[in-house]
Design a protein around this motif. Structure first.
Motif, PDB file in Angstrom:
ATOM      1  N   TYR A 173      29.619 -37.480  -8.756  1.00 46.39           N
ATOM      2  CA  TYR A 173      29.464 -37.108 -10.353  1.00 46.39           C
ATOM      3  C   TYR A 173      27.913 -37.108 -10.389  1.00 46.39           C
ATOM      4  N   SER A 187      31.386 -29.780 -13.663  1.00 46.19           N
ATOM      5  CA  SER A 187      30.843 -31.356 -13.376  1.00 46.19           C
ATOM      6  C   SER A 187      30.166 -31.757 -14.548  1.00 46.19           C
ATOM      7  N   LEU A 236      30.819 -35.446 -16.565  1.00 44.84           N
ATOM      8  CA  LEU A 236      29.816 -36.503 -16.636  1.00 44.84           C
ATOM      9  C   LEU A 236      29.600 -36.750 -18.155  1.00 44.84           C
TER      10      LEU A 236
END
Length: 170
Positions: free
Chosen positions: A60, A87, A91
């Motif tokens: 992450y 991604s 997050l």
């Protein structure tokens, strides 16, 4: 420019209603999100991110994305992939909404948890144009390189920037 390109060619017709001032504000918010997370990763004592967890580091973290930002993308597929955006979106959602792993009967099981900020900066309303657009890895790599490394200078390697001492004025 990447958002405008996506709106114009992928979201056909939506570009006619694009508000340049609103797009500018949303782009700044998106950059602020990244900067806040770079600061949070550099300052684990704040407890915003589980930076000491190896699962966070491997899956992450912005540090992981930063480390891949200097990788040359050669194929058309790699250049147009949206892994970095996906991604970041995950997050941003975890940071805003938080996450607690479900409890299990396995006493040795552990899970990655996020406290959740509940911040308007990370809310789904903050950057809808950017969240809707498909921003390529090539574009977001450039953003990350510019936020995370010094400028290129002849005969010198780029150095990673530290956000640990970032002050309120900065």
């Amino acid at each position: 420019n990447a958002v405008v390109h996506d709106v114009r060619y992928r979201q056909k017709g939506a570009w006619r209603s694009l508000d340049p001032d609103e797009l500018t504000h949303q782009c700044l918010r998106y950059l602020y999100r990244i900067i806040v997370l770079l600061f949070a990763e550099a300052r684990p004592e704040l407890g915003i991110l589980p930076v000491d967890d190896p699962d966070y580091q491997a899956g992450y973290s912005l540090a992981r994305l930063r480390d891949t930002a200097l990788t040359d993308l050669h194929s058309e597929h790699a250049l147009n992939s949206t892994h970095v955006q996906e991604s970041l979106a995950l997050l941003f959602r975890l940071v805003n909404d938080g996450y607690e792993p479900p409890t299990t009967l396995d006493t040795d099981a552990r899970g990655l948890s996020f406290p959740g900020l509940g911040s308007s900066l990370f809310s789904v309303e903050a950057c809808p144009m950017l969240d809707r657009a498909q921003i390529t890895d090539e574009t977001l790599q450039e953003v990350l390189v510019n936020l995370c490394f010094t400028r290129e200078r002849s005969g010198r390697d780029r150095q990673a920037l530290s956000y640990a001492t970032l002050g309120i004025n900065q």
